[in-house]
Scaffold this motif. Structure first.
Motif, PDB file in Angstrom:
ATOM      1  N   PRO A 172      -2.220   1.407  -1.049  1.00 32.26           N
ATOM      2  CA  PRO A 172      -3.051   0.263  -1.432  1.00 32.26           C
ATOM      3  C   PRO A 172      -2.184  -0.938  -1.802  1.00 32.26           C
ATOM      4  CG  PRO A 172      -3.062   1.971  -3.132  1.00 32.26           C
ATOM      5  CD  PRO A 172      -2.408   2.570  -1.938  1.00 32.26           C
ATOM      6  N   THR A 173      -2.500  -2.074  -1.207  1.00 31.68           N
ATOM      7  CA  THR A 173      -1.683  -3.273  -1.361  1.00 31.68           C
ATOM      8  C   THR A 173      -2.588  -4.469  -1.606  1.00 31.68           C
ATOM      9  OG1 THR A 173      -0.072  -2.337   0.197  1.00 31.68           O
ATOM     10  CG2 THR A 173       0.074  -4.711  -0.253  1.00 31.68           C
ATOM     11  N   VAL A 174      -2.308  -5.239  -2.641  1.00 27.58           N
ATOM     12  CA  VAL A 174      -3.102  -6.419  -2.968  1.00 27.58           C
ATOM     13  C   VAL A 174      -2.422  -7.664  -2.405  1.00 27.58           C
ATOM     14  CG1 VAL A 174      -4.010  -7.867  -4.822  1.00 27.58           C
ATOM     15  CG2 VAL A 174      -4.051  -5.365  -5.054  1.00 27.58           C
ATOM     16  N   ARG A 175      -3.198  -8.431  -1.630  1.00 28.22           N
ATOM     17  CA  ARG A 175      -2.734  -9.709  -1.098  1.00 28.22           C
ATOM     18  C   ARG A 175      -3.905 -10.688  -1.107  1.00 28.22           C
ATOM     19  NH1 ARG A 175      -0.877  -6.409   3.092  1.00 28.22           N
ATOM     20  NH2 ARG A 175      -2.370  -7.301   4.567  1.00 28.22           N
ATOM     21  N   ASP A 176      -3.690 -11.851  -1.674  1.00 27.76           N
ATOM     22  CA  ASP A 176      -4.664 -12.948  -1.603  1.00 27.76           C
ATOM     23  C   ASP A 176      -6.069 -12.522  -2.028  1.00 27.76           C
ATOM     24  OD1 ASP A 176      -2.635 -14.626  -0.577  1.00 27.76           O
ATOM     25  OD2 ASP A 176      -2.990 -13.836   1.436  1.00 27.76           O
ATOM     26  N   GLY A 177      -6.153 -11.811  -3.126  1.00 26.36           N
ATOM     27  CA  GLY A 177      -7.450 -11.442  -3.663  1.00 26.36           C
ATOM     28  C   GLY A 177      -8.150 -10.310  -2.948  1.00 26.36           C
ATOM     29  N   ARG A 178      -7.399  -9.563  -2.124  1.00 29.71           N
ATOM     30  CA  ARG A 178      -7.989  -8.444  -1.390  1.00 29.71           C
ATOM     31  C   ARG A 178      -7.096  -7.223  -1.544  1.00 29.71           C
ATOM     32  NH1 ARG A 178     -12.008 -10.698   2.006  1.00 29.71           N
ATOM     33  NH2 ARG A 178     -12.391  -8.596   2.783  1.00 29.71           N
ATOM     34  N   LEU A 179      -7.733  -6.050  -1.562  1.00 27.63           N
ATOM     35  CA  LEU A 179      -7.018  -4.778  -1.601  1.00 27.63           C
ATOM     36  C   LEU A 179      -7.034  -4.181  -0.200  1.00 27.63           C
ATOM     37  CD1 LEU A 179      -5.686  -2.446  -3.237  1.00 27.63           C
ATOM     38  CD2 LEU A 179      -7.995  -1.483  -3.492  1.00 27.63           C
ATOM     39  N   TYR A 180      -5.840  -4.003   0.381  1.00 29.86           N
ATOM     40  CA  TYR A 180      -5.722  -3.499   1.747  1.00 29.86           C
ATOM     41  C   TYR A 180      -5.440  -2.000   1.738  1.00 29.86           C
ATOM     42  CZ  TYR A 180      -5.688  -8.257   3.511  1.00 29.86           C
ATOM     43  OH  TYR A 180      -6.039  -9.543   3.833  1.00 29.86           O
ATOM     44  N   GLY A 181      -6.037  -1.299   2.686  1.00 28.29           N
ATOM     45  CA  GLY A 181      -5.802   0.122   2.851  1.00 28.29           C
ATOM     46  C   GLY A 181      -6.992   0.772   3.537  1.00 28.29           C
ATOM     47  N   ARG A 182      -6.735   1.869   4.245  1.00 26.08           N
ATOM     48  CA  ARG A 182      -7.821   2.573   4.910  1.00 26.08           C
ATOM     49  C   ARG A 182      -8.727   3.209   3.866  1.00 26.08           C
ATOM     50  NH1 ARG A 182      -9.541   1.141   8.720  1.00 26.08           N
ATOM     51  NH2 ARG A 182      -8.607   2.031  10.594  1.00 26.08           N
ATOM     52  N   GLY A 183     -10.011   2.865   3.952  1.00 25.86           N
ATOM     53  CA  GLY A 183     -10.981   3.343   2.987  1.00 25.86           C
ATOM     54  C   GLY A 183     -11.123   2.459   1.766  1.00 25.86           C
ATOM     55  N   ALA A 184     -10.298   1.420   1.655  1.00 32.42           N
ATOM     56  CA  ALA A 184     -10.394   0.530   0.493  1.00 32.42           C
ATOM     57  C   ALA A 184     -11.776  -0.093   0.396  1.00 32.42           C
ATOM     58  CB  ALA A 184      -9.324  -0.570   0.588  1.00 32.42           C
ATOM     59  N   ALA A 185     -12.386  -0.362   1.556  1.00 36.44           N
ATOM     60  CA  ALA A 185     -13.751  -0.884   1.574  1.00 36.44           C
ATOM     61  C   ALA A 185     -14.736   0.199   1.986  1.00 36.44           C
ATOM     62  CB  ALA A 185     -13.845  -2.087   2.515  1.00 36.44           C
ATOM     63  N   ASP A 186     -14.443   0.907   3.050  1.00 35.95           N
ATOM     64  CA  ASP A 186     -15.365   1.847   3.692  1.00 35.95           C
ATOM     65  C   ASP A 186     -14.822   3.269   3.587  1.00 35.95           C
ATOM     66  OD1 ASP A 186     -17.314   3.014   5.253  1.00 35.95           O
ATOM     67  OD2 ASP A 186     -16.532   2.259   7.145  1.00 35.95           O
ATOM     68  N   ASP A 187     -15.234   4.037   2.592  1.00 39.45           N
ATOM     69  CA  ASP A 187     -16.261   3.728   1.626  1.00 39.45           C
ATOM     70  C   ASP A 187     -15.821   4.206   0.251  1.00 39.45           C
ATOM     71  OD1 ASP A 187     -18.783   2.846   0.684  1.00 39.45           O
ATOM     72  OD2 ASP A 187     -19.650   4.819   0.991  1.00 39.45           O
ATOM     73  N   LYS A 188     -14.501   4.276   0.057  1.00 40.53           N
ATOM     74  CA  LYS A 188     -14.033   4.705  -1.256  1.00 40.53           C
ATOM     75  C   LYS A 188     -14.346   3.669  -2.321  1.00 40.53           C
ATOM     76  CE  LYS A 188     -10.753   8.044   0.529  1.00 40.53           C
ATOM     77  NZ  LYS A 188      -9.351   8.453   0.771  1.00 40.53           N
ATOM     78  N   ALA A 189     -14.493   2.411  -1.913  1.00 40.47           N
ATOM     79  CA  ALA A 189     -14.973   1.402  -2.859  1.00 40.47           C
ATOM     80  C   ALA A 189     -16.398   1.721  -3.293  1.00 40.47           C
ATOM     81  CB  ALA A 189     -14.908   0.013  -2.235  1.00 40.47           C
TER      82      ALA A 189
END
Length: 464
Positions: free
Chosen positions: A120-137
């Motif tokens: 998990p990597t934060v850049r420009d107000g976003r958290l990047y990574g597989r599943g960071a949005a779909d759907d572990k968030a």
């Protein structure tokens, strides 16, 4: 947006305070490569399920937390592990079922990622990574909202809660219907929240009110018994690639609209959505034209689409001067809400058989169906959700159609016909779910967590 009571303010403050810990836990989940597809290590899906179960147990609110699986119909296989946590409603309060999934898509070509997909990597107000949005968030919105609620009300609140975190949604939810049947008493609820959709944009929340259905199948086109020399027989003998190209071209009109008779469209108004917005959100470069007719959102929300998502044919590096005897393609169709997926497939198959060129032999395999979904927006739960979203985001929510599909919702409707189903999510149009550089907009995550905590508080104050 509503005027807030003291308890609303307390829940909002607790939810806001819960965000950093929820993001830390989300990062830990993203580090687990829980891909449920064949060919990937199923132990990682099990590890992910254990991590989610530990988070649920740590809340201290559930009567029971278990990791369970179910049989895959028509096989001797078991599905991937899911987490099921339950607490009974008290004093006449309703029960809410909170759904999300902890499995993720494969990463694809890792060279296309700007950072490691499972770091998990934060850049420009976003958290990047597989599943960071779909759907572990989605998982962590549920966990974080429950933390906030128990922080204000204590662990002995009256609302009934069933937490169901599936482990194979991206791989087709093959055991989903069986899981529902096996655990119907534990899962039965007045309200179901499916946290696996998106929002209008990064600051405007949405209630998803329609989803397209889907059909996926493999088509094989055969014209020869064996490969033949292209110089000796080319010009007289049709090769399978030629036949496949000719056949596939009949699926669309000149403007890219679907040309299959029998596929329906839904008549419904759509909000204003510009071509410039489409280009920005979809990555459509200048010089490449959009396809289809009608408003842009009607094409995405209310009409069918057909996409060739895979092909088996000689690769460029292995190309030789031969006529290919057969070619296989995977066709993914999205079906207008309101049309049964099996009826749509029948129309597509009939079209392909009627248009097969040169007498080519066609065969169909690996057919998969998923029906669309139309939400009944008249219930009290939808009104409560809209109010909570408006309060949590500070912006009135919109009703959203989604071009994608969540086929298992039809299973929920069938198993629990009396439940009110709410489809929400934490994705914004730039989340790139399923694609390289998937990411979560952090402010959207915060607002989603606050909104769900406020919804839980509203339901805890309601007599079912």
């Amino acid at each position: 947006m509503s005027s807030e009571s003291l308890r609303d303010v307390q829940v909002r403050d607790a939810a806001t305070a819960a965000v950093p810990a929820a993001l830390a836990d989300l990062g830990a989940l993203v580090r687990i490569p829980s891909v449920a597809f064949p060919g990937f290590d199923p132990a990682e899906v099990g590890r992910s399920a254990r991590a989610v179960a530990d988070l649920a147990e740590g809340l201290g609110i559930f009567d029971r937390v278990e990791i369970r699986d179910a049989a895959v119909p028509g096989t001797d296989e078991r599905g991937m592990p899911a987490v099921l946590a339950t607490r009974a409603a008290r004093n006449g309060r309703p029960t809410i079922l909170l759904y999300a999934h902890h499995d993720v898509q494969p990463v694809g070509d890792e060279s296309l990622w700007d950072s490691s997909p499972f770091e998990p990597t934060v850049r420009d107000g976003r958290l990047y990574g597989r599943g960071a949005a779909d759907d572990k968030a989605g998982v962590m919105v549920h966990i974080g909202a429950l933390r906030a609620l128990s922080e204000v009300l204590g662990t002995d609140f009256d609302l009934g809660v069933a937490l169901f975190i599936e482990g194979e949604e991206e791989a087709g939810s093959r055991s989903f219907a069986t899981f529902l049947s096996d655990n119907a008493d534990a899962l039965r609820a007045d309200v179901i929240v499916v946290a696996d959709s998106g929002n209008w944009d990064a600051r405007t929340p949405a209630v998803t009110v329609s989803l397209r259905g889907n059909v996926r199948f493999t088509l094989t086109v055969r014209t020869l018994d064996h490969a033949s020399h292209s110089g000796m027989f080319g010009g007289a003998v049709p090769d399978a690639m030629m036949a496949t190209v000719r056949l596939l071209s009949t699926l669309w009109t000149e403007d890219g609209s679907v040309a299959v008779e029998g596929l329906t469209e839904r008549e419904a108004p759509t909000p204003e959505y510009s071509e410039a917005t489409l280009r920005d959100e979809a990555g459509l470069p200048d010089g490449v034209s959009p396809i289809g007719d009608g408003t842009i959102l009607s094409r995405i929300w209310n009409k069918a689409s057909l996409t060739v998502t895979g092909i088996d044919a000689p690769s460029v590096v292995n190309a030789s001067n031969t006529l290919s005897p057969e070619v296989s393609v995977v066709i993914s169709a999205r079906i207008a809400p309101g049309q049964a997926a099996e009826d749509a497939y029948a129309a597509i198959e009939a079209h392909l058989r009627a248009h097969a060129p040169f007498g080519a032999e066609l065969s169909f395999a690996d057919v998969d169906f998923g029906d669309g979904f139309l939400v009944d927006t008249s219930g009290w739960a939808v009104a409560a959700a809209r109010e909570a979203l408006g309060d949590g985001y500070g912006v009135e929510p919109v009703d959203l159609g989604v071009g994608g599909s969540i086929p298992f919702i039809a299973d929920l409707v069938r198993e629990f016909p009396a439940a009110q189903i709410l489809v929400t999510g934490v994705e914004d149009p730039h989340a790139r779910a399923h694609s390289p550089n998937e990411s979560l907009h952090l402010e959207t995550f915060r607002n989603a967590l606050v909104s769900e905590a406020l919804l839980l508080e509203k339901l805890d104050a309601r007599t079912a």
